[in-house]
Design a protein around this motif. Structure first.
Motif, PDB file in Angstrom:
ATOM      1  N   SER A  25     -74.212   9.914 -17.683  1.00 41.65           N
ATOM      2  CA  SER A  25     -72.971   9.656 -18.316  1.00 41.65           C
ATOM      3  C   SER A  25     -73.289   9.143 -19.746  1.00 41.65           C
ATOM      4  CB  SER A  25     -72.193   8.587 -17.536  1.00 41.65           C
ATOM      5  OG  SER A  25     -72.116   7.495 -18.435  1.00 41.65           O
ATOM      6  N   HIS A  58     -53.378  -1.338 -19.647  1.00 40.45           N
ATOM      7  CA  HIS A  58     -54.138  -0.266 -20.329  1.00 40.45           C
ATOM      8  C   HIS A  58     -54.901   0.821 -19.467  1.00 40.45           C
ATOM      9  CE1 HIS A  58     -52.492  -1.598 -24.269  1.00 40.45           C
ATOM     10  NE2 HIS A  58     -53.240  -2.725 -24.162  1.00 40.45           N
ATOM     11  N   GLN A  61     -53.340   2.744 -15.168  1.00 42.11           N
ATOM     12  CA  GLN A  61     -52.643   4.013 -15.006  1.00 42.11           C
ATOM     13  C   GLN A  61     -53.532   5.075 -14.677  1.00 42.11           C
ATOM     14  OE1 GLN A  61     -51.956   3.405 -19.565  1.00 42.11           O
ATOM     15  NE2 GLN A  61     -51.456   5.865 -19.077  1.00 42.11           N
ATOM     16  N   HIS A  63     -57.371   4.284 -13.719  1.00 39.48           N
ATOM     17  CA  HIS A  63     -58.282   4.005 -12.814  1.00 39.48           C
ATOM     18  C   HIS A  63     -57.746   3.150 -11.494  1.00 39.48           C
ATOM     19  CE1 HIS A  63     -61.529   4.883 -15.852  1.00 39.48           C
ATOM     20  NE2 HIS A  63     -61.056   4.543 -16.558  1.00 39.48           N
ATOM     21  N   LYS A  73     -61.164  13.030 -11.371  1.00 38.31           N
ATOM     22  CA  LYS A  73     -61.483  13.009 -12.624  1.00 38.31           C
ATOM     23  C   LYS A  73     -61.530  11.363 -13.233  1.00 38.31           C
ATOM     24  CE  LYS A  73     -61.666  17.308 -14.049  1.00 38.31           C
ATOM     25  NZ  LYS A  73     -60.699  18.586 -14.643  1.00 38.31           N
ATOM     26  N   LEU A  82     -71.588   1.142 -12.935  1.00 43.19           N
ATOM     27  CA  LEU A  82     -71.292   0.035 -13.743  1.00 43.19           C
ATOM     28  C   LEU A  82     -72.091  -1.137 -13.424  1.00 43.19           C
ATOM     29  CD1 LEU A  82     -68.786   1.791 -14.790  1.00 43.19           C
ATOM     30  CD2 LEU A  82     -67.443   0.134 -14.469  1.00 43.19           C
ATOM     31  N   LEU A  94     -66.307   1.327 -24.252  1.00 43.81           N
ATOM     32  CA  LEU A  94     -64.644   1.236 -24.867  1.00 43.81           C
ATOM     33  C   LEU A  94     -64.313   1.450 -25.958  1.00 43.81           C
ATOM     34  CD1 LEU A  94     -64.048  -2.123 -22.402  1.00 43.81           C
ATOM     35  CD2 LEU A  94     -63.682   0.620 -21.919  1.00 43.81           C
ATOM     36  N   HIS A 101     -63.442  13.896 -22.219  1.00 45.83           N
ATOM     37  CA  HIS A 101     -63.401  13.803 -20.775  1.00 45.83           C
ATOM     38  C   HIS A 101     -62.218  13.139 -20.300  1.00 45.83           C
ATOM     39  CE1 HIS A 101     -67.702  15.185 -21.413  1.00 45.83           C
ATOM     40  NE2 HIS A 101     -67.353  16.118 -20.330  1.00 45.83           N
ATOM     41  N   GLY A 102     -61.111  12.879 -21.192  1.00 48.70           N
ATOM     42  CA  GLY A 102     -60.084  12.119 -20.833  1.00 48.70           C
ATOM     43  C   GLY A 102     -60.260  10.543 -20.889  1.00 48.70           C
ATOM     44  N   TRP A 106     -60.735   2.556 -26.929  1.00 44.11           N
ATOM     45  CA  TRP A 106     -60.105   1.239 -27.176  1.00 44.11           C
ATOM     46  C   TRP A 106     -60.453   0.522 -28.315  1.00 44.11           C
ATOM     47  CZ3 TRP A 106     -56.062   1.405 -24.280  1.00 44.11           C
ATOM     48  CH2 TRP A 106     -55.993   2.351 -23.186  1.00 44.11           C
ATOM     49  N   LEU A 117     -61.634  -7.663 -20.639  1.00 42.64           N
ATOM     50  CA  LEU A 117     -61.941  -6.680 -19.803  1.00 42.64           C
ATOM     51  C   LEU A 117     -63.131  -6.643 -19.003  1.00 42.64           C
ATOM     52  CD1 LEU A 117     -60.175  -3.705 -21.641  1.00 42.64           C
ATOM     53  CD2 LEU A 117     -59.468  -4.617 -19.299  1.00 42.64           C
ATOM     54  N   LEU A 121     -63.924  -6.840 -15.237  1.00 45.70           N
ATOM     55  CA  LEU A 121     -64.634  -5.703 -14.378  1.00 45.70           C
ATOM     56  C   LEU A 121     -65.842  -6.301 -13.514  1.00 45.70           C
ATOM     57  CD1 LEU A 121     -64.426  -2.606 -16.856  1.00 45.70           C
ATOM     58  CD2 LEU A 121     -63.095  -3.319 -14.632  1.00 45.70           C
TER      59      LEU A 121
HETATM   60  C1  HEC Z   1     -55.980   8.328 -19.726  1.00 41.25           C
HETATM   61  C2  HEC Z   1     -56.712   8.037 -18.505  1.00 41.25           C
HETATM   62  C3  HEC Z   1     -57.607   6.612 -18.848  1.00 41.25           C
HETATM   63  C4  HEC Z   1     -57.454   5.553 -19.308  1.00 41.25           C
HETATM   64  C5  HEC Z   1     -55.844   4.983 -19.599  1.00 41.25           C
HETATM   65  C6  HEC Z   1     -58.655   4.503 -19.202  1.00 41.25           C
HETATM   66  N1  HEC Z   1     -59.641   5.274 -18.753  1.00 41.25           N
HETATM   67 FE1  HEC Z   1     -61.439   4.895 -18.428  1.00 41.25          FE
HETATM   68  N2  HEC Z   1     -62.099   6.727 -18.057  1.00 41.25           N
HETATM   69  C7  HEC Z   1     -60.932   7.675 -17.885  1.00 41.25           C
HETATM   70  C8  HEC Z   1     -61.810   8.912 -17.560  1.00 41.25           C
HETATM   71  C9  HEC Z   1     -61.274  10.567 -17.543  1.00 41.25           C
HETATM   72  C10 HEC Z   1     -63.258   8.721 -17.574  1.00 41.25           C
HETATM   73  C11 HEC Z   1     -64.346   9.327 -17.167  1.00 41.25           C
HETATM   74  C12 HEC Z   1     -64.958   9.940 -18.534  1.00 41.25           C
HETATM   75  C13 HEC Z   1     -66.429  10.635 -18.528  1.00 41.25           C
HETATM   76  O1  HEC Z   1     -66.374  11.348 -17.520  1.00 41.25           O
HETATM   77  O2  HEC Z   1     -66.986  10.404 -19.543  1.00 41.25           O
HETATM   78  C14 HEC Z   1     -63.147   7.088 -17.816  1.00 41.25           C
HETATM   79  C15 HEC Z   1     -64.358   6.353 -17.755  1.00 41.25           C
HETATM   80  C16 HEC Z   1     -64.363   4.871 -18.005  1.00 41.25           C
HETATM   81  C17 HEC Z   1     -65.762   4.177 -17.796  1.00 41.25           C
HETATM   82  C18 HEC Z   1     -67.121   4.764 -17.419  1.00 41.25           C
HETATM   83  C19 HEC Z   1     -67.252   4.846 -16.061  1.00 41.25           C
HETATM   84  C20 HEC Z   1     -68.455   5.532 -15.632  1.00 41.25           C
HETATM   85  O3  HEC Z   1     -68.787   5.327 -14.388  1.00 41.25           O
HETATM   86  O4  HEC Z   1     -69.144   6.093 -16.292  1.00 41.25           O
HETATM   87  C21 HEC Z   1     -65.350   2.845 -17.888  1.00 41.25           C
HETATM   88  C22 HEC Z   1     -65.910   1.659 -17.974  1.00 41.25           C
HETATM   89  C23 HEC Z   1     -63.856   3.019 -18.335  1.00 41.25           C
HETATM   90  N3  HEC Z   1     -63.263   4.039 -18.320  1.00 41.25           N
HETATM   91  C24 HEC Z   1     -63.051   1.891 -18.377  1.00 41.25           C
HETATM   92  C25 HEC Z   1     -61.670   1.849 -18.890  1.00 41.25           C
HETATM   93  C26 HEC Z   1     -60.909   0.601 -19.145  1.00 41.25           C
HETATM   94  C27 HEC Z   1     -61.652  -0.750 -19.074  1.00 41.25           C
HETATM   95  C28 HEC Z   1     -59.968   1.085 -19.624  1.00 41.25           C
HETATM   96  C29 HEC Z   1     -58.673   0.072 -20.029  1.00 41.25           C
HETATM   97  C30 HEC Z   1     -58.980  -0.358 -21.440  1.00 41.25           C
HETATM   98  C31 HEC Z   1     -59.607   2.295 -19.320  1.00 41.25           C
HETATM   99  N4  HEC Z   1     -60.888   3.130 -18.863  1.00 41.25           N
HETATM  100  C32 HEC Z   1     -58.440   3.449 -19.513  1.00 41.25           C
HETATM  101  C33 HEC Z   1     -59.680   7.770 -18.048  1.00 41.25           C
HETATM  102  C34 HEC Z   1     -59.070   6.539 -18.752  1.00 41.25           C
END
Ligand code: HEC
Length: 125
Positions: A25, A58, A61, A63, A73, A82, A94, A101-102, A106, A117, A121
């Motif tokens: 990653s 944030h 929705q 995670h 995904k 983590l 962040l 990848h979606g 932030w 945050l 976590l």
């Molecule tokens: C719209 C959907 C969405 C939102 C909203 C979102 N995430 Fe994510 N997040 C993802 C996706 C999809 C991935 C996987 C991305 C990748 O494969 O690189 C991810 C990956 C992550 C990872 C890495 C996990 C890993 O095992 O590598 C972290 C940490 C994370 N998000 C934290 C957060 C936090 C904290 C927030 C809120 C501030 C947040 N995410 C909001 C979709 C979202």
């Protein structure tokens, strides 16, 4: 015959290298300066509660409220992966996000909220 064997072996080796690269990653490729950053709010008692509110607004929705991901995904945020990351790695990720990848960036949140945050976590690992 042997040449063909080695060609196939070679192909298999490069395919698995590619697979490994895809599986690793962005959290594993954080610049050293960011990797070593210390979370200034890690020991502040109100950080966990504050972080959980930001999470609800944030992050939940995608995670999920229990941070276990959607099983597809959107990855779980309680995971060995983590646990191995430093707070600095997470803050960097962040800020960057991984939109391809979606995962949104932030960087528009105040920095203190990103550290809250991360404190949150850590508290649910
Ligand atoms: C719209 C959907 C969405 C939102 C909203 C979102 N995430 Fe994510 N997040 C993802 C996706 C999809 C991935 C996987 C991305 C990748 O494969 O690189 C991810 C990956 C992550 C990872 C890495 C996990 C890993 O095992 O590598 C972290 C940490 C994370 N998000 C934290 C957060 C936090 C904290 C927030 C809120 C501030 C947040 N995410 C909001 C979709 C979202």
């Amino acid at each position: 015959m042997t040449r063909r064997f080695f060609a196939i072996l070679c192909l298999m080796a490069s395919a698995s290298l590619l697979l490994c690269a895809a599986a690793s990653s962005r959290l594993d490729r954080v610049p050293a300066r960011d990797h070593d950053r210390i979370n200034p709010l890690a020991t502040q008692p109100e950080s966990v509660a504050a972080g959980s509110l930001v999470y609800r607004d944030h992050c939940a929705q995608c995670h999920r409220a229990d941070a276990k991901g959607d099983g597809r995904k959107k990855p779980p945020l309680r995971s060995d992966h983590l646990k191995l990351a430093t707070d600095g790695d997470l803050e960097w990720f962040l800020r960057q996000g991984d939109l391809a990848h979606g995962m949104p960036s932030w960087s528009s949140l105040p920095e203190a909220q990103r550290w809250q945050l991360i404190t949150y976590l850590r508290s649910i690992q």
